[in-house]
Design a protein around this motif. Structure first.
Motif, mmCIF file in Angstrom:
data_model
loop_
_atom_site.group_PDB
_atom_site.id
_atom_site.type_symbol
_atom_site.label_atom_id
_atom_site.label_comp_id
_atom_site.label_asym_id
_atom_site.label_seq_id
_atom_site.Cartn_x
_atom_site.Cartn_y
_atom_site.Cartn_z
ATOM 1 N N LYS A 162 0.850 -1.196 0.000
ATOM 2 C CA LYS A 162 0.000 0.000 0.000
ATOM 3 C C LYS A 162 0.882 1.241 0.000
ATOM 4 O O LYS A 162 1.782 1.381 0.827
ATOM 5 N N VAL A 163 0.610 2.141 -0.931
ATOM 6 C CA VAL A 163 1.350 3.402 -1.038
ATOM 7 C C VAL A 163 0.354 4.552 -0.971
ATOM 8 O O VAL A 163 -0.608 4.598 -1.752
ATOM 9 N N GLY A 164 0.566 5.464 -0.048
ATOM 10 C CA GLY A 164 -0.379 6.564 0.151
ATOM 11 C C GLY A 164 0.010 7.823 -0.594
ATOM 12 O O GLY A 164 1.186 8.087 -0.849
ATOM 13 N N ILE A 165 -1.005 8.605 -0.957
ATOM 14 C CA ILE A 165 -0.802 9.946 -1.528
ATOM 15 C C ILE A 165 -1.661 10.910 -0.720
ATOM 16 O O ILE A 165 -2.889 10.774 -0.681
ATOM 17 N N ILE A 166 -1.009 11.863 -0.073
ATOM 18 C CA ILE A 166 -1.739 12.882 0.709
ATOM 19 C C ILE A 166 -1.387 14.232 0.103
ATOM 20 O O ILE A 166 -0.375 14.842 0.452
ATOM 21 N N ALA A 167 -2.193 14.690 -0.823
ATOM 22 C CA ALA A 167 -1.854 15.906 -1.566
ATOM 23 C C ALA A 167 -3.087 16.499 -2.214
ATOM 24 O O ALA A 167 -4.088 15.806 -2.431
ATOM 25 N N THR A 168 -2.991 17.776 -2.529
ATOM 26 C CA THR A 168 -4.039 18.431 -3.303
ATOM 27 C C THR A 168 -3.834 18.062 -4.776
ATOM 28 O O THR A 168 -2.859 17.399 -5.137
ATOM 29 N N ASN A 169 -4.739 18.523 -5.629
ATOM 30 C CA ASN A 169 -4.663 18.188 -7.057
ATOM 31 C C ASN A 169 -3.415 18.787 -7.693
ATOM 32 O O ASN A 169 -3.173 19.991 -7.583
ATOM 33 N N VAL A 190 3.624 13.046 0.776
ATOM 34 C CA VAL A 190 2.864 14.070 1.492
ATOM 35 C C VAL A 190 3.189 15.457 0.951
ATOM 36 O O VAL A 190 4.333 15.764 0.622
ATOM 37 N N GLU A 191 2.167 16.298 0.889
ATOM 38 C CA GLU A 191 2.315 17.668 0.397
ATOM 39 C C GLU A 191 2.133 18.639 1.552
ATOM 40 O O GLU A 191 1.182 18.520 2.327
ATOM 41 N N GLY A 192 3.025 19.594 1.675
ATOM 42 C CA GLY A 192 2.876 20.651 2.658
ATOM 43 C C GLY A 192 3.522 20.327 3.999
ATOM 44 O O GLY A 192 3.586 19.174 4.422
ATOM 45 N N ALA A 193 3.987 21.384 4.677
ATOM 46 C CA ALA A 193 4.673 21.210 5.957
ATOM 47 C C ALA A 193 3.734 20.694 7.041
ATOM 48 O O ALA A 193 4.126 19.877 7.887
ATOM 49 N N VAL A 225 -5.478 9.886 0.318
ATOM 50 C CA VAL A 225 -5.929 10.414 1.611
ATOM 51 C C VAL A 225 -6.053 11.929 1.491
ATOM 52 O O VAL A 225 -5.217 12.594 0.871
ATOM 53 N N TYR A 226 -7.096 12.487 2.111
ATOM 54 C CA TYR A 226 -7.304 13.930 2.065
ATOM 55 C C TYR A 226 -6.232 14.662 2.867
ATOM 56 O O TYR A 226 -5.886 14.238 3.973
ATOM 57 N N PRO A 227 -5.742 15.790 2.349
ATOM 58 C CA PRO A 227 -4.724 16.554 3.078
ATOM 59 C C PRO A 227 -5.319 17.499 4.118
ATOM 60 O O PRO A 227 -4.644 18.405 4.591
ATOM 61 N N THR A 228 -6.589 17.293 4.468
ATOM 62 C CA THR A 228 -7.269 18.231 5.371
ATOM 63 C C THR A 228 -7.753 17.571 6.658
ATOM 64 O O THR A 228 -8.478 18.182 7.423
ATOM 65 N N ILE A 229 -7.359 16.307 6.891
ATOM 66 C CA ILE A 229 -7.917 15.599 8.043
ATOM 67 C C ILE A 229 -7.010 15.731 9.263
ATOM 68 O O ILE A 229 -5.903 16.261 9.185
ATOM 69 N N SER A 230 -7.468 15.218 10.399
ATOM 70 C CA SER A 230 -6.737 15.389 11.648
ATOM 71 C C SER A 230 -5.603 14.375 11.780
ATOM 72 O O SER A 230 -5.550 13.363 11.079
ATOM 73 N N GLU A 231 -4.721 14.653 12.702
ATOM 74 C CA GLU A 231 -3.604 13.744 12.979
ATOM 75 C C GLU A 231 -4.120 12.365 13.402
ATOM 76 O O GLU A 231 -3.557 11.338 13.008
ATOM 77 N N ASN A 232 -5.170 12.337 14.195
ATOM 78 C CA ASN A 232 -5.749 11.056 14.629
ATOM 79 C C ASN A 232 -6.282 10.259 13.453
ATOM 80 O O ASN A 232 -6.154 9.036 13.417
ATOM 81 N N ASP A 233 -6.897 10.958 12.475
ATOM 82 C CA ASP A 233 -7.394 10.269 11.280
ATOM 83 C C ASP A 233 -6.235 9.698 10.469
ATOM 84 O O ASP A 233 -6.317 8.587 9.944
#
Length: 589
Positions: A62-69, A113-116, A90-98
Motif C-alpha cells: 500500500k502506497v499513500g498519496i496525501i496531496a491536493t490536485n 505528502v504535500e505541505g509542511a 488520503v485527504y490533506p485536510t484531516i486530523s492527525e488522529n485520522d
C-alpha cells in the motif's frame, strides 16, 4: 489497439493513441501554467515506478498519496498501479488522529505528502505506524526524502523488463486502490476497488463527452472516488486535464483555459449563480429589467428539445443574444458537459446552466459503487431535471420496501479492507449493495434520489421529516451558506444556519447595518429578523410538520478545514450536532 482492462493501460496507450495531444496534465505555478505532455507524463511515471521497485515496494503493498490536485498526483498513482501495488489516496485536510488510523489500518508502506503541516502530522504518528517505512515530500523540506530524488533514483536504476513483468501480472480483478470514506458518520472504512470496477465505469461513460471536447478543468479533490474516476476518464479520452489552483480561483482559471468539461458539486454551481444574479446591481433600469427577464426565462428551460415550444425557443434566442452570450463571455469556457454530483442540484439551477450554454449532467453513486450508479446521457430523453439519469449498463437497481436504493453489478466494491462484517452489512448474499440512500424510478426509468435513510428523523408526534429535502430548498437562499435541519423526537423541526458571510457583508453595507465581526452579526436583531423572513419564505414550500419553526445563526463558516464539510462539501451531521449541542438544547427547551 486492445481496449484497456487495467487503469495503467490508459498511460501506456496515451502517447500512441493521441499523438497530436500536447498537454496531458497541467497546473498553475508561480502564475504560469506548467504543462506535461503524454510522453513526459509516462516517462516520469515510469521513473517513479523504477524508484519504488528499487526501494522494495512489492505487488500488493500500500502506497499513500496525501496531496491536493497536481500532475504529480497522477504520475505517482500510475507509477504505483503499474507495479501491482495499491494506491491509498488520503485527504490533506484531516486530523492527525485520522492519519494515524488510516496509515495504520491500511498497512501503508510508503507515503507521499504535500505541505509542511501534513508532513509534521505524519512525522508525529510514525512511532504508532511501524509498517510505514518511507515518507516522501513533494519538495525538499529538509526532513524526509523528496519526489525529485525518487525520480532520479528511478532514472539511475531503470528496470523496464521488471516493470513489464509486473504490469503483465496485474489482473483486472486485482485491487487497485483503497479509498477511505470521508466519514460523514463514524470511523472511515477502506473501500477496496479493483481495476475492473473503475475501468468498467470508463467504458460506460466514454460516450458522454462529445468528440470535440478536449480540455477538462478539475478542482474537486482527486483523492475522492468521483473526481478520480473522471480524471481517469479524461485521460482515457485524450483530454487535457488542467488543475485549478483552488476553489477560489475557479472563475479565473475557466477564463484562462476555456475548458470544455468539468465536474462540480451543487454548492459551487449555486455560488456561480449567485454571482451572476448579483451582477445586476449596478445595471441601469432597462438593462436590469432585460437581465432579470432572461434569468427567469433560463430557469424555466426544458432540457429536451421536444419539450420546448417554438415561442420559448424564440425568446431564448433573444435572451441568448442580449444576456446569455455575455454571461458566457464573462465566465469563459466552451462547455460541452458540466457533471454535477455528490448531492442533488436544485432543478432551476440545472435548467439555468443548461440554458446559458453550460449543460448540466447529473449523476449519482457512492465510493462503494466505484462510484457511479446512474447518470444522465446524451440520448433523447437521457437528461431530465430533478433526476440523476438512468442506471449504467450492467448495473441493476431496485428499491427495497423502505425506499432504499440497492444496486448490483460490475461497479460494486470488492469489500471493506479488513472488515468482512461491515462488508456483509452493506452487500447482501445476493450481491446487492445497500446504499443507504432513498429514491424511486420515474415512469421513464430514470432515478430520483430523495435523501439518506439515516438522515430521516421522526418528531415526537410520530411524523417523519426528510431534512435533506428541506436543506436543499433553503440552500437556494443567497443568505445561507449551509444549513442543517434537526428535530429527532422533538415537537418540531428546527435549523442551524451558517450564513453566507461574504454575501452578508455586501447586504449590510447596502442596508446601513454595522458589520463588526461574525459573532456580533449573528446576534444582531436586524439580521435575525431578516433571516426569519427568509425562513418564512422557504417554509411556504413545505407542510406544517416539515417547516422550520425555530432557527439559530452560528458565527462559524463550515469548511473542510474545520472538518464540518467533507471534500465534496457535504455537512458532517454528527459533528454539527456535537459542536452546537448546547445551542440545540436551548432551541428545544
Amino acid at each position: 489497439m486492445k481496449d484497456i482492462s487495467r487503469l495503467f493501460d490508459i498511460l501506456n496507450q496515451y502517447p500512441e493513441k493521441f499523438p497530436e495531444q500536447k498537454v496531458a496534465l497541467a497546473c498553475k505555478r508561480n502564475n504560469v501554467w506548467e504543462t506535461f505532455s503524454p510522453s513526459e507524463y509516462k516517462l516520469i511515471a515510469d521513473n517513479i515506478s523504477y524508484g519504488l521497485m528499487h526501494l522494495g515496494v512489492n505487488p500488493g503493498d500500500k502506497v499513500g498519496i496525501i496531496a491536493t490536485n497536481r500532475p504529480e498526483w497522477n504520475m505517482i498513482d500510475m507509477a504505483i498501479l503499474q507495479i501491482g501495488a495499491i494506491t491509498v489516496p488520503v485527504y490533506p485536510t484531516i486530523s492527525e488522529n485520522d492519519y494515524r488510523y488510516i496509515v495504520g489500518h491500511s498497512d501503508m508502506k510508503v507515503v507521499f505528502v504535500e505541505g509542511a503541516e501534513v508532513m509534521n502530522k505524519i512525522g508525529n504518528i510514525m512511532s504508532d505506524t511501524p509498517k510505514l517505512e518511507k515518507v516522501f515530500t513533494f519538495i525538499d523540506r529538509q526532513r524526509f526524502s523528496y519526489l525529485d530524488q525518487l525520480i532520479e533514483e528511478g532514472r539511475l536504476n531503470p528496470a523496464p523488463e521488471e516493470l513489464q513483468r509486473r504490469s503483465a501480472a496485474v489482473k483486472p480483478e486485482d485491487c487497485s486502490t483503497i479509498i477511505y470514506t470521508s466519514g460523514t458518520t463514524g470511523t472511515p472504512k477502506g473501500v477496496m476497488l479493483s481495476h475492473d470496477n473503475i475501468v468498467s465505469q470508463l467504458k460506460n461513460l466514454r460516450h458522454t463527452p462529445a468528440k470535440w471536447s478536449n480540455k477538462a478543468l478539475s478542482f474537486l479533490p482527486v483523492c475522492h472516488a468521483y473526481e478520480r474516476m473522471l480524471v481517469f476518464l479524461y485521460q482515457h479520452l485524450g483530454m487535457s486535464v488542467y488543475y485549478a489552483q483552488n476553489i477560489g480561483t475557479i472563475a479565473d482559471n475557466i477564463k484562462e483555459i476555456n475548458p470544455t468539461m468539468m465536474s462540480a458539486v451543487p454548492r459551487v454551481l449555486e455560488k456561480f449563480y449567485d454571482k451572476i444574479w448579483n451582477s445586476k446591481r449596478n445595471m441601469k433600469p432597462l438593462k436590469k429589467a432585460v437581465f432579470v427577464w432572461a434569468i427567469e426565462l433560463a430557469k424555466k428551460y426544458k432540457i429536451q428539445d421536444y419539450e420546448r415550444t417554438c415561442f420559448y425557443n424564440f425568446k431564448h434566442c433573444i435572451a441568448d443574444k442580449l444576456v446569455y452570450s455575455k454571461i458566457r463571455e464573462n465566465i469563459g469556457g466552451h462547455f460541452d458537459v458540466v457533471v454535477s454530483g455528490a448531492a442533488s442540484i436544485q432543478p432551476h439551477l440545472a435548467s439555468f446552466f443548461s440554458a446559458i450554454g453550460m449543460p448540466v449532467y447529473e449523476g449519482y453513486g457512492c465510493t462503494e459503487s466505484s462510484p457511479v450508479i446512474a447518470v444522465s446521457n446524451r440520448e433523447s430523453g437521457g437528461r431530465e431535471v430533478g433526476t440523476v439519469g438512468f442506471p449504467l449498463p450492467g448495473v441493476e437497481i431496485r428499491f427495497a420496501e423502505n425506499g432504499e436504493l440497492l444496486c448490483r453489478g460490475h461497479n460494486v466494491m470488492m469489500g471493506y479492507y479488513k472488515d468482512p462484517e461491515k462488508t456483509a452489512e452493506v452487500i447482501d448474499a445476493d450481491g446487492w449493495l445497500h446504499t443507504g440512500d432513498m429514491g424511486r424510478f420515474t415512469d421513464k426509468g430514470q432515478v430520483i434520489i430523495t435523501g439518506r435513510i439515516k438522515s430521516l428523523f421522526k418528531t415526537s408526534f410520530g411524523k417523519y421529516v426528510n431534512p435533506e429535502v428541506i436543506e436543499e430548498k433553503f440552500s437556494a437562499s443567497p443568505f445561507i451558506a449551509n444549513i442543517m435541519v434537526i428535530g429527532e423526537n422533538q415537537k418540531f423541526a428546527a435549523a442551524i444556519i451558517s450564513p453566507d458571510f461574504d454575501f452578508m457583508k455586501g447586504w449590510c453595507k447596502r442596508h446601513d447595518v454595522e458589520y463588526k465581526d461574525n459573532e456580533t452579526l449573528v446576534e444582531n436583531p436586524v439580521i435575525i429578523k431578516r433571516f426569519a423572513r427568509e425562513v418564512q419564505k422557504y417554509n411556504a414550500f413545505f407542510g406544517d410538520t416539515e417547516q422550520v419553526k425555530k432557527f439559530i445563526l452560528v458565527p462559524d463558516e463550515w469548511t473542510m478545514k474545520n472538518e464540518i464539510l467533507t471534500p465534496t462539501l457535504k455537512v458532517k451531521r454528527h459533528l454539527v450536532q456535537k459542536r452546537y449541542a448546547a445551542k440545540i438544547e436551548e432551541i428545544f427547551k
